[in-house]
Scaffold this motif. Structure first.
Motif, PDB file in Angstrom:
ATOM      1  N   LEU A 121       0.943   4.088   0.638  1.00 23.07           N
ATOM      2  CA  LEU A 121       0.071   4.142   1.805  1.00 23.07           C
ATOM      3  C   LEU A 121       0.935   4.069   3.053  1.00 23.07           C
ATOM      4  O   LEU A 121       1.745   3.151   3.204  1.00 23.07           O
ATOM      5  CB  LEU A 121      -0.914   2.970   1.802  1.00 23.07           C
ATOM      6  N   SER A 122       0.787   5.005   3.951  1.00 27.22           N
ATOM      7  CA  SER A 122       1.550   4.968   5.199  1.00 27.22           C
ATOM      8  C   SER A 122       1.136   3.722   5.992  1.00 27.22           C
ATOM      9  O   SER A 122       0.053   3.161   5.766  1.00 27.22           O
ATOM     10  CB  SER A 122       1.265   6.219   6.028  1.00 27.22           C
ATOM     11  N   PRO A 123       1.975   3.264   6.933  1.00 28.02           N
ATOM     12  CA  PRO A 123       1.573   2.113   7.753  1.00 28.02           C
ATOM     13  C   PRO A 123       0.217   2.317   8.431  1.00 28.02           C
ATOM     14  O   PRO A 123      -0.587   1.379   8.519  1.00 28.02           O
ATOM     15  CB  PRO A 123       2.710   2.003   8.777  1.00 28.02           C
ATOM     16  N   ALA A 124      -0.056   3.537   8.891  1.00 23.99           N
ATOM     17  CA  ALA A 124      -1.345   3.796   9.548  1.00 23.99           C
ATOM     18  C   ALA A 124      -2.498   3.704   8.554  1.00 23.99           C
ATOM     19  O   ALA A 124      -3.561   3.144   8.866  1.00 23.99           O
ATOM     20  CB  ALA A 124      -1.317   5.173  10.207  1.00 23.99           C
ATOM     21  N   THR A 125      -2.303   4.242   7.334  1.00 19.97           N
ATOM     22  CA  THR A 125      -3.355   4.160   6.313  1.00 19.97           C
ATOM     23  C   THR A 125      -3.561   2.718   5.877  1.00 19.97           C
ATOM     24  O   THR A 125      -4.702   2.269   5.702  1.00 19.97           O
ATOM     25  CB  THR A 125      -2.987   5.031   5.099  1.00 19.97           C
ATOM     26  N   PHE A 126      -2.470   1.976   5.706  1.00 22.77           N
ATOM     27  CA  PHE A 126      -2.595   0.564   5.332  1.00 22.77           C
ATOM     28  C   PHE A 126      -3.359  -0.207   6.403  1.00 22.77           C
ATOM     29  O   PHE A 126      -4.224  -1.032   6.083  1.00 22.77           O
ATOM     30  CB  PHE A 126      -1.207  -0.047   5.136  1.00 22.77           C
ATOM     31  N   GLU A 127      -3.085   0.077   7.660  1.00 23.96           N
ATOM     32  CA  GLU A 127      -3.801  -0.602   8.745  1.00 23.96           C
ATOM     33  C   GLU A 127      -5.289  -0.264   8.695  1.00 23.96           C
ATOM     34  O   GLU A 127      -6.147  -1.134   8.895  1.00 23.96           O
ATOM     35  CB  GLU A 127      -3.209  -0.207  10.093  1.00 23.96           C
ATOM     36  N   ALA A 128      -5.606   0.997   8.404  1.00 27.91           N
ATOM     37  CA  ALA A 128      -7.011   1.386   8.287  1.00 27.91           C
ATOM     38  C   ALA A 128      -7.674   0.654   7.117  1.00 27.91           C
ATOM     39  O   ALA A 128      -8.799   0.168   7.238  1.00 27.91           O
ATOM     40  CB  ALA A 128      -7.125   2.902   8.108  1.00 27.91           C
ATOM     41  N   TRP A 129      -6.970   0.573   5.977  1.00 29.76           N
ATOM     42  CA  TRP A 129      -7.530  -0.110   4.801  1.00 29.76           C
ATOM     43  C   TRP A 129      -7.758  -1.594   5.074  1.00 29.76           C
ATOM     44  O   TRP A 129      -8.721  -2.171   4.572  1.00 29.76           O
ATOM     45  CB  TRP A 129      -6.585   0.057   3.612  1.00 29.76           C
ATOM     46  N   THR A 130      -6.883  -2.232   5.849  1.00 31.25           N
ATOM     47  CA  THR A 130      -7.056  -3.667   6.116  1.00 31.25           C
ATOM     48  C   THR A 130      -8.260  -3.932   7.013  1.00 31.25           C
ATOM     49  O   THR A 130      -8.698  -5.076   7.138  1.00 31.25           O
ATOM     50  CB  THR A 130      -5.801  -4.271   6.765  1.00 31.25           C
ATOM     51  N   GLY A 131      -8.804  -2.869   7.632  1.00 30.70           N
ATOM     52  CA  GLY A 131     -10.060  -3.030   8.364  1.00 30.70           C
ATOM     53  C   GLY A 131     -11.243  -3.235   7.431  1.00 30.70           C
ATOM     54  O   GLY A 131     -12.323  -3.648   7.866  1.00 30.70           O
ATOM     55  N   HIS A 132     -11.048  -2.941   6.127  1.00 28.89           N
ATOM     56  CA  HIS A 132     -12.087  -3.163   5.107  1.00 28.89           C
ATOM     57  C   HIS A 132     -11.918  -4.601   4.615  1.00 28.89           C
ATOM     58  O   HIS A 132     -10.966  -4.932   3.916  1.00 28.89           O
ATOM     59  CB  HIS A 132     -11.889  -2.156   3.971  1.00 28.89           C
ATOM     60  N   LEU A 133     -12.832  -5.477   5.007  1.00 27.82           N
ATOM     61  CA  LEU A 133     -12.672  -6.918   4.780  1.00 27.82           C
ATOM     62  C   LEU A 133     -12.400  -7.290   3.321  1.00 27.82           C
ATOM     63  O   LEU A 133     -11.493  -8.094   3.049  1.00 27.82           O
ATOM     64  CB  LEU A 133     -13.897  -7.677   5.301  1.00 27.82           C
ATOM     65  N   PRO A 134     -13.132  -6.754   2.332  1.00 29.66           N
ATOM     66  CA  PRO A 134     -12.827  -7.119   0.942  1.00 29.66           C
ATOM     67  C   PRO A 134     -11.403  -6.764   0.532  1.00 29.66           C
ATOM     68  O   PRO A 134     -10.743  -7.526  -0.181  1.00 29.66           O
ATOM     69  CB  PRO A 134     -13.855  -6.310   0.131  1.00 29.66           C
ATOM     70  N   PHE A 135     -10.910  -5.615   0.988  1.00 23.88           N
ATOM     71  CA  PHE A 135      -9.523  -5.231   0.680  1.00 23.88           C
ATOM     72  C   PHE A 135      -8.556  -6.224   1.311  1.00 23.88           C
ATOM     73  O   PHE A 135      -7.614  -6.689   0.660  1.00 23.88           O
ATOM     74  CB  PHE A 135      -9.247  -3.816   1.189  1.00 23.88           C
ATOM     75  N   ARG A 136      -8.766  -6.543   2.576  1.00 25.23           N
ATOM     76  CA  ARG A 136      -7.857  -7.454   3.279  1.00 25.23           C
ATOM     77  C   ARG A 136      -7.819  -8.824   2.603  1.00 25.23           C
ATOM     78  O   ARG A 136      -6.743  -9.394   2.395  1.00 25.23           O
ATOM     79  CB  ARG A 136      -8.270  -7.583   4.746  1.00 25.23           C
TER      80      ARG A 136
END
Length: 232
Positions: A121-136
């Motif tokens: 996951l690119s840094p930008a994609t990882f940042e987007a995924w961490t916006g999903h609370l269950p994932f974070r």
């Protein structure tokens, strides 16, 4: 990364593979939608022995291992180093996570231990995924577990004798250890000569049988007593 081949696996099939390897990982609903910040990248296949990331380098992304194993260590990839942990399917890389969250250089290096397939996951994609609370929340939970393992390793290095750590390492690999003396030395953060000397001592005591790139555990009970700091 060099010597990496792109894999054309489709998004839906890839979502299924990711769910199989990381069954408890809550994927963002948009992960399977191409053209969005959440979209899954194509998997990459990496031969054994490839340096995926190096110390002091910027973090290139968040790896999710689909198959194989990545060895994460502190030190130089082709010099003396100490293994911190390994990342396989279902596990996360602490140093990548910390580097991405802290926008800091990598504090360790990662090398593929065997042929490995992963998603990065690119840094930008990882940042987007961490916006999903269950994932974070899930990633932070795995981060805490892995960090505890690293702290335990630091305590072992600081307070345990090398013979204790070697005995524990042998037991951790099962009845037959398919590693060279250098491989064990890398895992323990020491030099091959020290490992060879201790293994020969273990062999004289009848605890192991040494072969070519093969160590057979002959007396697990004795090794366990050594690992726990008790008289064998």
């Amino acid at each position: 990364m060099s010597n990496i081949n792109n894999d054309p696996t489709g998004a839906l099939s890839l979502m299924g593979r990711l769910a199989t390897c990381y069954p408890e990982l809550p994927l963002p609903p948009e992960a399977g939608q191409a053209g969005t910040p959440f979209a899954l990248p194509a998997p990459v296949t990496v031969p054994a022995g490839v340096v995926l990331f190096d110390e002091a380098a910027p973090c290139g992304g968040f790896p999710l291992v689909l198959d194989g194993e990545v060895r994460v260590a502190r030190g130089t990839p082709r010099g003396r180093s100490i293994e911190l942990y390994r990342v396989g399917p279902g596990e996360i890389c602490v140093v990548s996570t910390a580097s991405l969250f802290g926008s800091a250089p990598m504090p360790a290096h990662g090398v593929t231990a065997v042929p490995t397939q992963l998603l990065l996951l690119s840094p930008a994609t990882f940042e987007a995924w961490t916006g999903h609370l269950p994932f974070r929340r899930h990633v932070f939970g795995l981060f805490a577990e892995r960090l505890s393992d690293v702290i335990a390793l630091a305590e072992a290095v600081a307070f345990q004798r090398l013979d204790q750590r070697l005995a524990a390492a042998l037991l951790g690999h099962g009845a037959v250890v398919a590693l060279t003396h250098q491989g064990l030395a890398d895992e323990l953060g020491t030099v091959r000569e020290m490992v060879t000397r201790l293994l020969r001592r273990f062999e004289r005591a009848g605890w192991v049988a040494l072969g070519r790139e093969r160590i057979e555990v002959a007396d697990a009970a004795a090794l366990r007593r050594v690992a726990e700091g008790e008289p064998a």
